[in-house]
Scaffold this active site. Sequence first.
Site, PDB file in Angstrom:
ATOM      1  N   TYR A 174      -1.846  -0.246  10.943  1.00 48.53           N
ATOM      2  CA  TYR A 174      -1.971  -0.943   9.759  1.00 48.53           C
ATOM      3  C   TYR A 174      -0.964  -0.857   8.849  1.00 48.53           C
ATOM      4  CZ  TYR A 174      -3.420  -1.601   4.798  1.00 48.53           C
ATOM      5  OH  TYR A 174      -3.178  -1.806   3.541  1.00 48.53           O
ATOM      6  N   LYS A 197       2.313  -3.403   7.301  1.00 41.06           N
ATOM      7  CA  LYS A 197       2.317  -3.510   6.146  1.00 41.06           C
ATOM      8  C   LYS A 197       4.065  -2.930   5.675  1.00 41.06           C
ATOM      9  CE  LYS A 197       0.137  -4.868   3.021  1.00 41.06           C
ATOM     10  NZ  LYS A 197      -0.200  -5.926   2.488  1.00 41.06           N
ATOM     11  N   THR A 218       0.914  -1.450   0.048  1.00 37.93           N
ATOM     12  CA  THR A 218      -0.188   0.137  -0.065  1.00 37.93           C
ATOM     13  C   THR A 218       0.909   1.335   0.161  1.00 37.93           C
ATOM     14  OG1 THR A 218      -1.496   1.221   1.330  1.00 37.93           O
ATOM     15  CG2 THR A 218      -0.229  -0.285   2.568  1.00 37.93           C
ATOM     16  N   ASP A 219       0.421   2.408  -0.461  1.00 36.57           N
ATOM     17  CA  ASP A 219       1.167   3.579  -0.269  1.00 36.57           C
ATOM     18  C   ASP A 219       1.187   4.161   1.114  1.00 36.57           C
ATOM     19  OD1 ASP A 219      -1.695   4.368   0.035  1.00 36.57           O
ATOM     20  OD2 ASP A 219      -1.763   5.894  -1.847  1.00 36.57           O
ATOM     21  N   GLU A 220       0.253   3.608   1.908  1.00 30.31           N
ATOM     22  CA  GLU A 220       0.533   4.135   3.399  1.00 30.31           C
ATOM     23  C   GLU A 220       1.548   4.064   3.891  1.00 30.31           C
ATOM     24  OE1 GLU A 220      -3.206   3.624   5.662  1.00 30.31           O
ATOM     25  OE2 GLU A 220      -4.471   3.622   3.825  1.00 30.31           O
TER      26      GLU A 220
END
Length: 356
Positions: free
Chosen positions: A161, A165, A136-138
């Site tokens: 989260y 990741k 993810t870009d997060e």
Amino acid sequence: MTHFLPQRLLITGGAGFIGSHLVRLMVQKYPHCEIVNLDKLTYAGNLENLRDIEDAENYTFVKGDITDARFLDDLFYEYRFDSVIHLAAESHVDRSIANPMDFIMTNIVGTVCLLNTARSAWHQAVEGKRFYQVSTDEVYGSLGDTGLFTETTPYDPRSPYSASKASADHLVRAYWHTYGLPVVLSNCSNNYGSYQFPEKLIPLAIHNIKHQKPVPIYGDGQYTRDWLWVEDHARAIDLVFSDGKIGETYNIGGHNEWRNIDLVQLLCNIMDRKLGREAGTSAQLITFVKDRAGHDRRYAIDAQKIGRELGWQPSLQFAEGLERTVDWYLANDQWLHNVTSGDYLRYYAQQYGLPH
Ligand code: NAD
Ligand code: DAU
């Protein structure tokens, strides 16, 4: 560029939102490849998402947990996979704030279990093998008013989260550098489309607008996300899987930034039109609520690398994608009803303290 053609592919998390779109694409596109979908069927996993392909000859569903190392070894022994596309995860930021441990277990420990199994199954020859981490870009943290995340943006995760990741991504890269495990990664922006669990902003807003319930907007509503049609993400995953360079990372995004409040306002307009309500009716449901803790202000992806090297571009304009998404949710009331009963009601009451 060597084109990778899988013969025995393991997809994890294939009963979830993105996973089900990917499984459908791969099952149809690679009829000679045996595809196993391994999913624990948490609240977010739903075999109804795959009804149309469940009888395909090259498809098998296996229920199981990626944190169960013994089970993974047996599965690899039975199917002799040459490739893995790993999507299984706990994926909702708000749940990670309420209960980080599930995220640590599945997203970090589960990924390491899969890496260990692949490493030991492929120890004799890594040629013709591939381990793909869908991320993810997060992991890149939060942007200010300008700038874009590139593949070299330093990791700066800020929620349990995104930290889980990020840890998993680091471990995947470590297995490449340390053991030569042939890995490839991608980091994608916010997806939208059919079969998304209605805890996420777009399906939640559609559901609430339809039932004339308050539509919760966190904080000042000025938080910005870069939205991508889920089928475009699935196409990108297929491309990175087939043609991506081992050891590399590819950013995937929609070139499509929206402030949450503007996006929800647009959804309200679409829903008024589709439900025959007077213009402006649904917008009255917008309700500003307490902000998400540690809320990342803005995400936006620079997707030039995957465009330049692999020829990928998003195919669908957002206006059309949103129309299609709204149509799908309105036409699939039973699906929504099934997934919003039981556990979801408890989650909703705890998260929002609002009626559902
Ligand atoms: P999702 O929550 O809809 O689906 C996750 C799936 O993983 C579910 O089917 C669930 O049952 C399964 N799962 C969870 N724990 C498991 C375990 N221990 N063992 C086996 N299966 C398990 O998630 P999604 O939105 O489809 O996201 C899929 C992947 O893509 C995730 O890795 C996520 O981080 C990543 N991603 C998501 C987005 C997005 O916008 N949704 C964007 C970029 C990246
Ligand atoms: O960027 C990719 C990520 O996108 C994925 O890695 C995650 O798995 C996925 O869940 C998504 O994360 P977000 O936190 O951005 O998505 P969510 O739909 O939860 O929220 C989108 C924005 O809307 C965010 O700024 C929070 C806000 N929001 C969300 C909900 C659920 C609200 O204002 N109200 C809400 O009720």
